[in-house]
Motif scaffolding. Structure first.
Motif, short mmCIF file in Angstrom:
data_model
loop_
_atom_site.label_atom_id
_atom_site.label_comp_id
_atom_site.label_asym_id
_atom_site.label_seq_id
_atom_site.Cartn_x
_atom_site.Cartn_y
_atom_site.Cartn_z
N ALA A 1 -18.22 -7.35 20.02
CA ALA A 1 -17.43 -8.55 19.74
C ALA A 1 -16.49 -8.88 20.89
CB ALA A 1 -16.64 -8.35 18.45
N GLY B 1 -16.70 -11.83 9.85
CA GLY B 1 -15.77 -12.17 10.92
C GLY B 1 -14.44 -12.65 10.40
N VAL C 1 -22.91 -19.91 19.47
CA VAL C 1 -23.90 -19.20 18.67
C VAL C 1 -24.93 -18.54 19.59
CG1 VAL C 1 -25.73 -19.46 16.97
CG2 VAL C 1 -23.61 -20.75 16.71
N PHE D 1 -23.73 -10.26 21.52
CA PHE D 1 -23.27 -9.41 20.42
C PHE D 1 -24.40 -8.57 19.85
CE2 PHE D 1 -22.29 -8.51 15.98
CZ PHE D 1 -20.99 -8.01 16.06
N ALA E 1 -18.48 -10.86 23.50
CA ALA E 1 -19.21 -12.06 23.09
C ALA E 1 -18.30 -13.28 23.06
CB ALA E 1 -19.84 -11.85 21.71
N ASP E 2 -18.90 -14.44 23.34
CA ASP E 2 -18.20 -15.72 23.21
C ASP E 2 -18.45 -16.24 21.80
OD1 ASP E 2 -17.19 -18.24 23.28
OD2 ASP E 2 -18.41 -18.95 24.96
N HIS E 3 -17.44 -16.12 20.94
CA HIS E 3 -17.63 -16.43 19.53
C HIS E 3 -17.69 -17.93 19.25
CE1 HIS E 3 -17.17 -12.20 18.68
NE2 HIS E 3 -16.05 -12.19 19.39
N ASP F 1 -24.51 -17.40 22.66
CA ASP F 1 -23.98 -16.20 23.30
C ASP F 1 -23.80 -15.08 22.30
OD1 ASP F 1 -22.77 -15.14 25.90
OD2 ASP F 1 -21.24 -14.62 24.43
N THR F 2 -23.49 -15.42 21.06
CA THR F 2 -23.34 -14.39 20.04
C THR F 2 -24.63 -13.59 19.90
OG1 THR F 2 -21.68 -15.64 18.80
CG2 THR F 2 -22.91 -13.96 17.59
#
Length: 505
Positions: A83, A126, A91, A98, A86-88, A93-94
């Motif tokens: 986490a 989350g 989507v 992640f 990751a760039d939350h 990048d998640t």
């Protein structure tokens, strides 16, 4: 005893690094970066100090949802580290960052199950995670007497720019940026600037990203990291009059790692102080033993809750992980100049006179009386508590067990007798329940603290599930929280959990 708060936290920040699955020094580096950015923005001293402390403490609340995350993903440390990278707000990048990090090295069927879990339950997880972590972080800041600006920053440090914009406290926005920069600072092949630019306008305030990059703020410490952090702290420097209050915060955070541990560190500290008094140890040793009792298990955060809560026998690798937790405790404590003298004491609470302990395999000649007392207190208190593989022992059975270990040559007989000889302190006077809680609500709160669902609370108290749910909501409203983790800390802080109350029947 008066001490500089940053000196205490620069060491104890390793707690957050280990508990979040990050490289050592990440939290400390984040504090330095936040302070440098605050200077670049010409913030006043109060706001700059808030940025510094929120960055330094960002991840201390990670234990608040550790048990639940471990049950969902199998290893909360891997989930935390994934986490963090990751760039939350993306989507794509998640799933590109992640999921691969979380599932690395696992069988294909496990990777598929985790990906499905993330798709179906990722959003709710989350939200619950960040709520718990932020509330726990806010309460930790409050208990260390940090400003309301710091507390507000901790409560919103995981808020994303795209959802809150300038309504997010500035300290939270600065700390979030600094934290991401610190995470990527040591990544081989990664550039801090790339990570920040990708998150600008999504997770991060784009104006702050521009200011950070324009100033060329570096993540590299100027020599010794501890001294760099001390030098970076904005004026005026924050001092605490009582180290114990800070130690109690981290003791409670360590115990929050699993419902099985609640109250353990405070109980061990009390036993140590009582035994040291009974055995006539000098005042300095009594003070050190109490602090060491509070901090002896902070290294537990470095091992996944999935290991601590496993009901079946541990594997060889899991046993080795467990055997390292005193070493991690020692290293956390050693990071503070004010606490460093406690590190050998903290790190030997599982050593035994006959050499059968861990992690150093010490023998009698290596172990001082304070070390022997801490080992006896921890052994006795652990037996009085339930564990996933066994119920709690009664006080008399636990006493007999540690006396047997002393007779066998593992524990010091005088230390054991000091520990099990009874509490010398006068009973605390009765005080009104905090926050106006009723007796029934305290019963419910105890069960909440030990991880019981509304249905389980109903069964244990012979009430309906809906009635239990109403009780829980009323409790949360009264004490001003919205997560089990924060409610648990409230119960521990206000001594609402009795020594033998572990919610297990």
């Amino acid at each position: 005893m008066r001490a500089r708060l940053t000196d205490l936290l620069v060491g104890l920040s390793r707690f957050a690094d280990l508990g979040f699955g990050l490289e050592g020094g990440t939290a400390a580096t984040s504090g330095v970066l936040a302070a440098r950015l605050a200077r670049e923005l010409n913030l006043d001293s109060a706001e700059a100090s808030a940025c510094f402390y929120v960055a330094l403490l960002t991840h201390v609340g990670c234990v608040g949802y550790a048990s639940e995350t471990a049950r969902l993903f199998g290893d909360e440390l891997a989930a935390n580290a994934a986490a963090a990278h990751a760039d939350h707000a993306s989507v794509t990048d998640t799933f590109a960052t992640f999921v691969p990090m979380l599932t690395r090295g696992r069988p294909p069927i496990t990777r598929a199950r985790i990906a499905l879990t993330l798709l179906t339950r990722g959003s709710s997880w989350g939200e619950a995670y960040t709520t718990a972590a932020c509330e726990v972080g806010r309460d930790a800041a409050r208990r260390m007497h940090l400003s309301e600006t710091v507390q507000a920053g901790m409560l919103h440090v995981y808020d994303e720019w795209r959802h809150g914009g300038n309504d997010i406290p500035l300290a939270a926005r600065v700390a979030r940026l600094a934290g991401i920069a610190a995470v990527f600072a040591d990544d081989v092949g990664s550039k801090v600037s790339d990570a920040l630019r990708r998150r600008a306008g999504g997770m991060l305030d784009p104006a702050l990203v521009d200011a950070f990059l324009r100033a060329g703020i570096t993540a590299q410490p100027d020599g010794d990291l501890r001294q760099t952090v001390l030098d970076a702290e904005p004026e005026p420097v924050v001092w605490v009059d009582n180290i114990t209050c800070v130690a109690e915060v981290f003791a409670d955070l360590a115990d929050l790692k699993s419902p099985f541990f609640l109250g353990h560190s405070r109980a061990v500290a009390a036993l140590c102080l009582s035994a040291a008094t009974r055995l006539g140890l000098p005042e300095a040793d009594r003070r050190d033993l109490h602090l060491a009792g509070l901090l002896h298990d902070v290294g537990r955060v470095a091992i996944s809750s999935a290991v601590w809560e496993k009901q079946t026998p541990l594997t060889t690798d899991e046993i080795e992980q467990v055997r390292l937790h005193p070493y991690y405790s020692e290293r956390i404590v050693a990071g503070s100049a004010e606490l460093a003298h406690l590190a050998p004491l903290v790190g030997r609470h599982h050593e035994r006179l006959d050499g059968t302990g861990y992690p150093h395999g010490c023998t009698a000649v290596d172990l001082t009386m304070p070390m022997r007392i801490l080992a006896a207190a921890d052994a006795y208190q652990t037996l009085c508590e339930p564990r996933p593989h066994r119920p709690a022992l009664t006080a008399s059975d636990a006493e007999r067990a540690v006396l047997d270990r002393a007779a066998a040559g593992a524990l010091d007989l005088d230390a054991v007798r000091g520990v099990v000889g009874g509490d010398l302190a006068a009973p605390a006077p009765a005080v009104p329940a905090p926050a106006g809680l009723t007796a029934r609500e305290i019963e419910v709160l105890r069960l909440v603290a030990h991880g019981c669902s509304n249905a389980e609370i109903g069964t244990r108290l012979v009430i309906s599930r809906r009635t239990a749910e109403h009780h829980v909501q009323h409790i949360y409203t009264k004490i001003g929280v919205s997560s089990r983790a924060a409610a648990t800390l409230f119960a521990v802080e206000n001594q609402l959990l009795t020594p033998t109350d572990h919610g297990d029947g």
